[in-house]
Design a protein around this motif. Structure first.
Motif, PDB file in Angstrom:
ATOM      1  N   ASN A   1       0.831  -1.491   0.183  1.00 50.29           N
ATOM      2  CA  ASN A   1      -0.427   0.228   0.038  1.00 50.29           C
ATOM      3  C   ASN A   1       0.832   0.984  -0.159  1.00 50.29           C
ATOM      4  O   ASN A   1       0.336   2.328  -0.970  1.00 50.29           O
ATOM      5  CB  ASN A   1      -0.690   0.142   1.702  1.00 50.29           C
TER       6      ASN A   1
ATOM      7  N   THR B   1      -3.750  -3.760  -7.204  1.00 51.96           N
ATOM      8  CA  THR B   1      -4.322  -4.835  -6.402  1.00 51.96           C
ATOM      9  C   THR B   1      -5.104  -5.424  -7.401  1.00 51.96           C
ATOM     10  O   THR B   1      -5.052  -7.098  -7.440  1.00 51.96           O
ATOM     11  CB  THR B   1      -5.308  -4.315  -5.603  1.00 51.96           C
TER      12      THR B   1
ATOM     13  N   ASP C   1      -8.664   2.048  -5.942  1.00 53.34           N
ATOM     14  CA  ASP C   1      -8.091   1.966  -5.481  1.00 53.34           C
ATOM     15  C   ASP C   1      -6.668   3.168  -6.320  1.00 53.34           C
ATOM     16  O   ASP C   1      -5.909   3.662  -6.139  1.00 53.34           O
ATOM     17  CB  ASP C   1      -7.579   1.350  -4.282  1.00 53.34           C
TER      18      ASP C   1
END
Length: 450
Positions: free
Chosen positions: A2, A277, A272
């Motif tokens: 992340n 992802t 996102d």
């Protein structure tokens, strides 16, 4: 992972000072310092104000620097464009600022960054002869990038037009793997993306191709134009023309991509805002990302056997494989603690943090001496290293006008791409509108800077 998504998304907005006003002086110190190479501190503890990302310049890095330099304390500020511009406007700039090499022309033309060449000439740690060519985008001769003094140093970088792909998804679709040495053409890439896309109920369950649309449009379109042998800007960097055959082809390619629905766009964004992802979930076959992307797979043992890297695609006869950012740092021209900031620059760009970054594979180092440190233990790391080393032969700087920001160009292009994708405008009309709006911005920027 992340943290890396955050880091990479920020690249498209990393010209923090763009559009700001000139700095006057820095005022968050607890001591004095000379402002010339080797000038040294006047005594006492110096507080060095640094604006960076905390997942790049970490608490551990700061502690290590302060241990080695007991007379310097770092006051850390998380990088944020609005705050930086406010600090510059108030005459209180940080002593070291996170910034990208690509897009630095605006900062340099405004006189916001200090000339680092005298420091490079005297340093035994961070030397000009060890800098890779990516640092040339931080050079400014008073009218254009690529030559003249250095006004910043790159931390790490990647050639961002390269491709990463999932070989198992290729096998399932009976599509031959991409070459590790020969670049695929953009038109062929689009056709491959269509074959790899899997739909169910009218929706894409597996995207064939991701372009990191949310991060950048202007840089890849400039790359396409350069690959066709045309220039992006006029010689004086005050005009663009997207209505040329090369411009129309580049914009038309993006429109076809959007209409085909084979990858995310601003009309169909990922939750996102990044490909990672979806790629990790095996719901994207190809993603256009730089060498740094491979750092995501070190702990993904189940994916390592089906991950491969390929050269940047080409549109035309000329191979051009640039970086879209080249993140590093500059020292503001009016910073009070230039000498101490340079010591941090040496430590961060050429010391233990730099070696740590190189060994991790999160991007390529900006120093020739650190290139052998890149990881090659895992098979996919060895494959991507070989591709990246060969790709270096085709590295080239993107043009950079001081009169417009990349963010502004991205927003203009996205607006008109959306209209063309929705058949509200033709490709030709979109090219004319993009040209007119960017040229208006360039004219305003030229009037402001002079």
């Amino acid at each position: 992972m992340n943290s890396e998504i955050t880091r990479r998304r920020f690249l498209a907005r990393s010209a923090l000072a763009a559009g700001g006003v000139g700095a006057v002086m820095s005022g968050c110190d607890a001591g004095t310092s000379g402002s010339s190479p080797g000038g040294g501190s006047g005594g006492g503890t110096v507080t060095l104000t640094v604006m960076y990302n905390n997942n790049e310049l970490t608490k551990e890095h700061i502690a290590g620097f302060e241990k080695d330099h007991p007379g310097i304390r770092i006051e850390f500020i998380q990088a944020e464009a609005t705050r930086l511009n406010a600090m510059l406007a108030s005459g209180n700039p940080p002593d070291l600022v996170r910034a990208a090499a690509v897009g630095s022309a605006n900062t340099n033309a405004r006189g916001l960054a200090a000339d680092l060449t005298p420091y490079l000439e005297k340093s035994q740690i961070l030397r000009a002869d060890d800098l890779l060519g990516v640092n040339d985008s931080f050079r400014w001769d008073g009218s254009k990038i690529g030559q003249g003094p250095y006004y910043g140093i790159v931390k790490d970088w990647s050639q961002d037009a390269t491709l990463w792909y999932n070989t198992k998804l290729f096998d399932q679709a009976k599509v031959p793997h991409l070459s590790a040495t020969e670049p695929v053409g953009h038109d062929e890439l689009l056709a491959i993306g269509k074959k790899l896309t899997v739909r169910s109920g009218g929706k894409a369950q597996v995207y064939g191709l991701g372009l990191e649309w949310a991060w950048n449009l202007w840089a890849p379109i400039m790359t396409m134009i350069l690959q066709q042998g045309e220039q992006v800007y006029s010689d004086d960097l005050t005009k663009v023309d997207l209505t040329t055959p090369a411009g129309r082809r580049a914009i038309g390619w993006y429109v076809e991509f959007g209409r085909a629905g084979i990858g995310p766009t601003s009309l169909n964004p990922l939750p996102d805002g990044a490909d990672l992802t979806t790629f990790l979930a095996k719901r994207m076959a190809i993603t256009q990302d730089g060498y740094w992307f491979g750092g995501n797979f070190v702990k993904e043992a189940a994916l390592q056997g089906s991950i491969a890297m390929a050269p940047a695609p080409v549109m035309g006869d000329k191979r051009v494989s640039p970086t879209y950012a080249g993140v590093g740092a500059y020292i503001p021209a009016k910073a009070k603690h230039k000498d101490e900031a340079w010591k941090l620059m040496e430590y961060f760009m050429a010391g233990p943090p730099a070696e740590e970054r190189a060994k991790s594979g999160w991007g390529m180092p900006a120093l020739k001496s650190l290139m052998p440190k890149l990881p090659q233990e895992l098979p996919y790391q060895k494959q991507s290293f070989q591709v990246a080393q060969e790709e270096l032969k085709h590295a080239a700087p993107l043009p950079d006008s001081p009169y417009v920001t990349n963010d502004k160009c991205n927003s203009v292009i996205d607006k008109h791409l959306q209209r063309a994708i929705k058949n509200q405008a033709s490709v030709e009309a979109a090219c004319r509108a993009i040209t007119d709006e960017i040229n208006k911005e360039l004219k305003q920027g030229k009037e402001q800077i002079g």
